[in-house]
Design a protein around this motif. Structure first.
Motif, mmCIF file in Angstrom:
data_model
loop_
_atom_site.group_PDB
_atom_site.id
_atom_site.type_symbol
_atom_site.label_atom_id
_atom_site.label_comp_id
_atom_site.label_asym_id
_atom_site.label_seq_id
_atom_site.Cartn_x
_atom_site.Cartn_y
_atom_site.Cartn_z
ATOM 1 N N ARG A 113 0.839 -1.198 0.000
ATOM 2 C CA ARG A 113 0.000 0.000 0.000
ATOM 3 C C ARG A 113 0.875 1.249 0.000
ATOM 4 N N PHE A 132 -11.169 2.140 -1.336
ATOM 5 C CA PHE A 132 -10.611 0.795 -1.207
ATOM 6 C C PHE A 132 -11.684 -0.152 -0.682
ATOM 7 N N ASP A 133 -12.240 -0.985 -1.569
ATOM 8 C CA ASP A 133 -13.192 -1.996 -1.128
ATOM 9 C C ASP A 133 -12.443 -3.313 -0.955
ATOM 10 N N CYS A 135 -10.205 -5.563 2.503
ATOM 11 C CA CYS A 135 -9.809 -5.537 3.904
ATOM 12 C C CYS A 135 -8.405 -6.105 4.000
ATOM 13 N N GLU A 158 -1.860 2.414 10.531
ATOM 14 C CA GLU A 158 -2.225 3.452 9.572
ATOM 15 C C GLU A 158 -1.138 4.528 9.521
ATOM 16 N N VAL A 167 -9.045 9.311 1.652
ATOM 17 C CA VAL A 167 -8.981 7.859 1.555
ATOM 18 C C VAL A 167 -10.193 7.256 2.259
ATOM 19 N N THR A 169 -12.146 3.753 3.064
ATOM 20 C CA THR A 169 -11.902 2.310 3.094
ATOM 21 C C THR A 169 -13.151 1.574 3.540
ATOM 22 N N SER A 173 -9.117 -2.335 9.464
ATOM 23 C CA SER A 173 -8.194 -3.239 8.770
ATOM 24 C C SER A 173 -8.359 -4.695 9.178
#
Length: 243
Positions: A113, A132-133, A135, A158, A167, A169, A173
């Motif tokens: 990333r 961002f789709d 995990c 992060e 961003v 998401t 995470s």
């Protein structure tokens, strides 16, 4: 607008990993929104799905196509990614998994990333908005483990993002980014689309701020996942996503 560009990646099928249900469909839908809602010229939209989204294909898009599409300090860039993500064992970094990626050899076959962000930053867009789709919980969209021995409780560290970045998401995470089978889309992607259609315009002023979109997506995804998926946002909530 000639001053907008979009890089769109959807990885549903993988050479050596379980599928990410509906991810390529999500990417194609976002490409439609890029043209119709964001007003991006077709030549400024790059879509990579499944076998096109190999590691070399993604790197060519980042290192060859993107510098041609982005005018430094002038272009507003939109980036969409749907597919698998994987963390390192200690959670210090996370990877986007390309079509030919090996989840046991992330450093050698996937794209971190950090590198993804660095390559984009090198083109100096005026702004960059990311969706961002995926995990980093080590599971598929249907909660199947990608790697049997990988624990699911890893929380990725992060990093701060530049001031001109937004961003969005799909979740924390260590949460699974799920799907809505009845509409054949990722749960996060579906509500991003609905939000951009106007559902997120809370004050009905014809514009959608980052804060409005995030609030709408977070509440909708939370409701349809029974609280198991909590979308996040990094960046200035007052910035416009759609105006």
């Amino acid at each position: 607008s000639r001053d907008r560009a979009a890089l769109i990646i959807g990885l549903e099928q993988y050479a050596a990993a379980p599928p990410a249900d509906y991810a390529s469909r999500d990417a194609q839908m976002f490409a439609d929104y890029a043209r119709e809602k964001l007003g991006i010229a077709p030549e400024n939209i790059k879509v990579l799905t499944d076998t096109e989204a190999t590691r070399s294909g993604l790197l060519r898009a980042l290192k060859v196509w993107l510098p041609q599409a982005v005018q430094p300090d002038k272009t507003d860039l939109y980036v969409f990614y749907a597919g698998h993500g994987m963390p390192t064992a200690d959670g210090s970094s996370a990877y986007l998994v390309p079509y030919d990626g090996d989840i046991q050899l992330l450093e050698d076959t996937a794209i971190s990333r950090k590198r993804f962000f660095d390559e984009i930053s090198a083109t100096k867009p005026r702004s960059a908005t990311f969706f961002f789709d995926n995990c980093y919980a080590g599971t598929t969209r249907s909660e199947e483990r990608l790697l049997a021995q990988k624990p699911l409780s890893i929380r990725v560290q992060e990093s701060p993002v530049p001031d001109n970045y937004l961003v969005f998401t799909a979740g924390e995470s260590n949460q699974t980014a799920g799907v809505l089978d009845e509409v054949k889309h990722g749960r996060f992607s579906y509500f991003v689309f609905k939000g951009l259609e106007g559902e997120a315009d809370a004050n009905q002023d014809g514009k959608i701020s980052a804060g409005e979109l995030h609030t709408y997506v977070r509440e909708s995804v939370g409701r349809f996942s029974a609280g198991a998926q909590t979308p996040t946002m990094l960046g200035d909530a007052g910035r416009w996503v759609l105006r």
